[in-house]
Each structure stands twice: as C-alpha cells, then as structure tokens.
Enzyme design. Structure first.
Site, PDB file in Angstrom:
ATOM      1  N   HIS A 177       0.994  -1.072  20.704  1.00  0.00           N
ATOM      2  CA  HIS A 177       2.184  -1.079  21.557  1.00  0.00           C
ATOM      3  C   HIS A 177       2.160  -2.356  22.420  1.00  0.00           C
ATOM      4  O   HIS A 177       2.070  -2.306  23.645  1.00  0.00           O
ATOM      5  CB  HIS A 177       2.174   0.184  22.433  1.00  0.00           C
ATOM      6  N   ARG A 227      18.203   4.957  17.805  1.00  0.00           N
ATOM      7  CA  ARG A 227      17.446   5.726  16.797  1.00  0.00           C
ATOM      8  C   ARG A 227      18.308   6.854  16.247  1.00  0.00           C
ATOM      9  O   ARG A 227      18.292   7.134  15.049  1.00  0.00           O
ATOM     10  CB  ARG A 227      16.151   6.270  17.406  1.00  0.00           C
ATOM     11  N   THR A 285      17.267  -2.576  18.767  1.00  0.00           N
ATOM     12  CA  THR A 285      17.043  -3.938  19.268  1.00  0.00           C
ATOM     13  C   THR A 285      18.168  -4.321  20.208  1.00  0.00           C
ATOM     14  O   THR A 285      19.265  -3.780  20.119  1.00  0.00           O
ATOM     15  CB  THR A 285      16.912  -4.940  18.098  1.00  0.00           C
ATOM     16  N   ASP A 289      10.937  -3.179  18.274  1.00  0.00           N
ATOM     17  CA  ASP A 289      10.914  -4.564  17.789  1.00  0.00           C
ATOM     18  C   ASP A 289       9.787  -5.401  18.378  1.00  0.00           C
ATOM     19  O   ASP A 289       9.577  -6.535  17.933  1.00  0.00           O
ATOM     20  CB  ASP A 289      12.286  -5.248  17.971  1.00  0.00           C
ATOM     21  N   ASP A 290       9.068  -4.882  19.379  1.00  0.00           N
ATOM     22  CA  ASP A 290       8.048  -5.718  20.020  1.00  0.00           C
ATOM     23  C   ASP A 290       6.616  -5.295  19.709  1.00  0.00           C
ATOM     24  O   ASP A 290       5.675  -5.961  20.130  1.00  0.00           O
ATOM     25  CB  ASP A 290       8.271  -5.736  21.542  1.00  0.00           C
ATOM     26  N   GLU A 334       9.704  11.443  22.470  1.00  0.00           N
ATOM     27  CA  GLU A 334       9.135  11.740  21.159  1.00  0.00           C
ATOM     28  C   GLU A 334       9.161  13.254  20.913  1.00  0.00           C
ATOM     29  O   GLU A 334       9.521  13.724  19.830  1.00  0.00           O
ATOM     30  CB  GLU A 334       7.704  11.198  21.060  1.00  0.00           C
ATOM     31  N   ARG A 352       3.647  -5.690  24.219  1.00  0.00           N
ATOM     32  CA  ARG A 352       4.908  -5.966  24.906  1.00  0.00           C
ATOM     33  C   ARG A 352       4.973  -7.462  25.172  1.00  0.00           C
ATOM     34  O   ARG A 352       3.985  -8.068  25.579  1.00  0.00           O
ATOM     35  CB  ARG A 352       4.996  -5.179  26.212  1.00  0.00           C
TER      36      ARG A 352
HETATM   37  N1  UDP Z   1      15.818  -1.410  23.467  1.00  0.00           N
HETATM   38  C1  UDP Z   1      17.200  -1.285  23.320  1.00  0.00           C
HETATM   39  N2  UDP Z   1      17.999  -1.401  24.433  1.00  0.00           N
HETATM   40  C2  UDP Z   1      17.496  -1.644  25.686  1.00  0.00           C
HETATM   41  C3  UDP Z   1      16.085  -1.756  25.823  1.00  0.00           C
HETATM   42  C4  UDP Z   1      15.279  -1.628  24.696  1.00  0.00           C
HETATM   43  O1  UDP Z   1      17.677  -1.075  22.215  1.00  0.00           O
HETATM   44  O2  UDP Z   1      18.278  -1.747  26.649  1.00  0.00           O
HETATM   45  C5  UDP Z   1      14.960  -1.294  22.271  1.00  0.00           C
HETATM   46  C6  UDP Z   1      13.882  -2.378  22.173  1.00  0.00           C
HETATM   47  O3  UDP Z   1      14.384  -3.504  21.466  1.00  0.00           O
HETATM   48  C7  UDP Z   1      12.762  -1.663  21.437  1.00  0.00           C
HETATM   49  C8  UDP Z   1      12.938  -0.198  21.870  1.00  0.00           C
HETATM   50  O4  UDP Z   1      14.269  -0.068  22.362  1.00  0.00           O
HETATM   51  O5  UDP Z   1      12.915  -1.754  20.034  1.00  0.00           O
HETATM   52  C9  UDP Z   1      11.951   0.198  22.963  1.00  0.00           C
HETATM   53  O6  UDP Z   1      12.136  -0.652  24.086  1.00  0.00           O
HETATM   54  P1  UDP Z   1      10.916  -1.399  24.794  1.00  0.00           P
HETATM   55  O7  UDP Z   1      10.075  -2.072  23.782  1.00  0.00           O
HETATM   56  O8  UDP Z   1      11.444  -2.244  25.901  1.00  0.00           O
HETATM   57  O9  UDP Z   1      10.137  -0.133  25.413  1.00  0.00           O
HETATM   58  P2  UDP Z   1       8.624  -0.019  25.864  1.00  0.00           P
HETATM   59  O10 UDP Z   1       7.802  -1.055  25.187  1.00  0.00           O
HETATM   60  O11 UDP Z   1       8.666  -0.233  27.339  1.00  0.00           O
HETATM   61  O12 UDP Z   1       8.249   1.350  25.483  1.00  0.00           O
HETATM   62 MN    MN Z   2       8.037  -2.042  23.500  1.00  0.00          MN
END
Ligand code: UDP
Ligand code: MN
Length: 254
Positions: free
Chosen positions: A231, A89, A11, A118-119, A204, A233
């Site tokens: 997924h 991670r 996050t 987190d989203d 992954e 956003r």
């Molecule tokens: N995240 C992070 N640092 C960053 C950007 C994202 O820790 O600079 C986290 C974000 O909170 C989320 C995960 O990495 O839990 C994936 O990011 P995001 O949801 O923006 O990616 P997407 O939806 O584009 O795959």
């Molecule tokens: Mn995301």
C-alpha cells in the site's frame, strides 16, 4: 484459456496521475488475460486517460463517475475522513454485471475481480495467486494500517483471524488490495457493493459481507506468509517554483 482477471481501478486527476497509471499499466502488461476497468472520478472521460489507455496495449474498459461533492475529500481534510473510490468501484461492478449478465458462452462467467488502487505496488506474482479464486481469496498487504504488513492468519488451511493493528473485530479487517473475488460470486450477489458512507476501515467489509463468510476465505501467497502487494502512497509533488513562473507569465501549460 485461464480465467480473465478484471482489475477495477478508481483514478482521479492530479499531477501524479499519468505517472501512476503508466506504472500500473506497465505492470499489467506482464499479466496474461487481464482486463483493466479504469474508472475516472470525473463528470466525463478525460483525454489524458483515454489516450493512455489507447496506447497501453492492454484490454480495457474506460468508465467514469464523479464522486458527489459531499462525499469527496476536500483539500486539507485528513485522508481517513471519507472513503475514496467507492462510487468508482461500484461503477466498475455495475459494468461487469451488465456486461456479463447474459451468458455469451461457457467462459463468460469465468473470471476474477480485483480492486487495484492506482498508487499501490503490485508484484506480477500476485495475479497468479488470485487466478484460481473460487469465491474470495486473501493475502497480506505490506506497508498499511501503521504496520509493516497486515495479514490473515492461517491455521489448518483456514483463515482464523487477522493480524492488524486496528480493530481486529471488524467483519473483514483487511485492505482493498488484500482480496480478490470470483466473477461468479460478483454475479451471484448482485447487491454487494461498496458503501461510500462506511465509517473508516469498514469499506472493504461493506462489500465482502455481501459475498462471503470468514470461514470461506481462501488463503493465498503461501498461507498468507508472503507480501506481494504494498500500500505505497505517492508524495504530492511541490509546485512552488512552477507557480512562481506562472505568476511571471513564464509557466508551461503541459
Ligand atoms: N481516488 C478517487 N477519487 C478521489 C481520491 C482517490 O477516485 O477523490 C482513487 C485513487 O486514485 C485510488 C483510490 O481511489 O485509486 C484510493 O485512493 P487513495 O490511494 O488516495 O487512498 P489511500 O491510499 O489513502 O487508501
Ligand atoms: Mn492509495
């Protein structure tokens, strides 16, 4: 007791962070035996996240590690340019391996590890599906990769290929939200981690290649026919008026 599900969530600080973490934590409250490993992308733990965790009612571990500047997505960069959350991670994995290294009892190496951004939007049913993971379990993810959903295709109880809109030839063409790993497999494969320099779509795979083969994947969610995670956003909120008030010295500071 059922095996604990360790949910590792990267996050980072932005306007919607508290809203995202509130929604996530309140989903997790519905799940028995869940341990939230929340990893801040930050040089220190923030009071916002510490307070939210303390009030959450969840079992949790609060970690932090800052993404090195050269690996971090800059404002205006397209979102696919660099993988996000890789270091966080890995920090979650590091903590788990350290914490569970010495057997603390018969159950201490029983568990499941899931990487939950987190989203995203998670059905509580998903956690029942992953609880029995032997090595790596997989399922569909909705609203991802320019598709209504991506999913492993199952024939005779085995994953035979992947339904995805893009480069199905990747070693594991599935989203972060589409698999869980047993704690045993995490502990048995100490070197498996996410490659923060992986090209788009290969993050992954960089982890899963060190843990499992395609033939070993365990399909869940009715042979991968049900979508239980999306997924989603969150739109970045516009702060135009807030900034106008700030400029007049009338802004609120919380
Ligand atoms: N995240 C992070 N640092 C960053 C950007 C994202 O820790 O600079 C986290 C974000 O909170 C989320 C995960 O990495 O839990 C994936 O990011 P995001 O949801 O923006 O990616 P997407 O939806 O584009 O795959
Ligand atoms: Mn995301």
């Amino acid at each position: 007791t059922p095996p604990t599900i360790f949910v590792i969530t990267p996050t980072y600080s932005r306007f919607v962070q508290k809203a995202e973490l509130t929604r996530l934590s309140q989903t997790f409250l519905h799940v028995p035996q869940l341990h939230w490993v929340l990893v801040e992308d930050s040089p220190h733990k923030t009071p916002l996240v510490a307070g939210l965790l303390a009030d959450s009612g969840l079992a949790y571990t609060h970690l932090h590690t800052a993404t090195p500047k050269e690996r971090k997505l800059q404002d205006g960069d397209p979102s696919w340019l660099k993988p996000r959350g890789a270091e966080q991670r890995n920090e979650g994995l590091r903590w788990l391996r350290e914490d569970r290294r010495a057997p603390q009892g018969a159950d201490s190496q029983q568990g499941v590890v899931y990487f939950a951004d987190d989203d995203n939007t998670y059905s509580i049913q998903l956690f029942q599906e992953m609880r029995g993971t032997q090595r790596v379990s997989v399922w569909p993810v909705g609203l991802v990769g320019g598709m209504r959903y991506e999913r492993p295709v199952v024939e005779g109880g085995k994953v035979v290929r992947f339904h995805t809109g893009w480069r199905p030839s990747r070693p594991f063409p599935l989203d972060m939200a589409g698999f869980a790993v047993s704690l045993k497999a995490v502990l048995a494969n100490q070197d498996a981690c996410f490659d923060g320099n992986a090209p788009m779509g290969f993050l992954e795979s960089s982890f899963l290649q060190g843990v499992v083969t395609m033939e070993e994947l365990e399909p869940r969610a009715d042979n991968c026919s049900k979508v239980l995670v999306w997924h989603t956003r969150t739109e970045k909120p516009k702060m135009k008026r807030e900034e106008a008030l700030q400029a007049q010295g009338l802004g609120s500071d919380n």
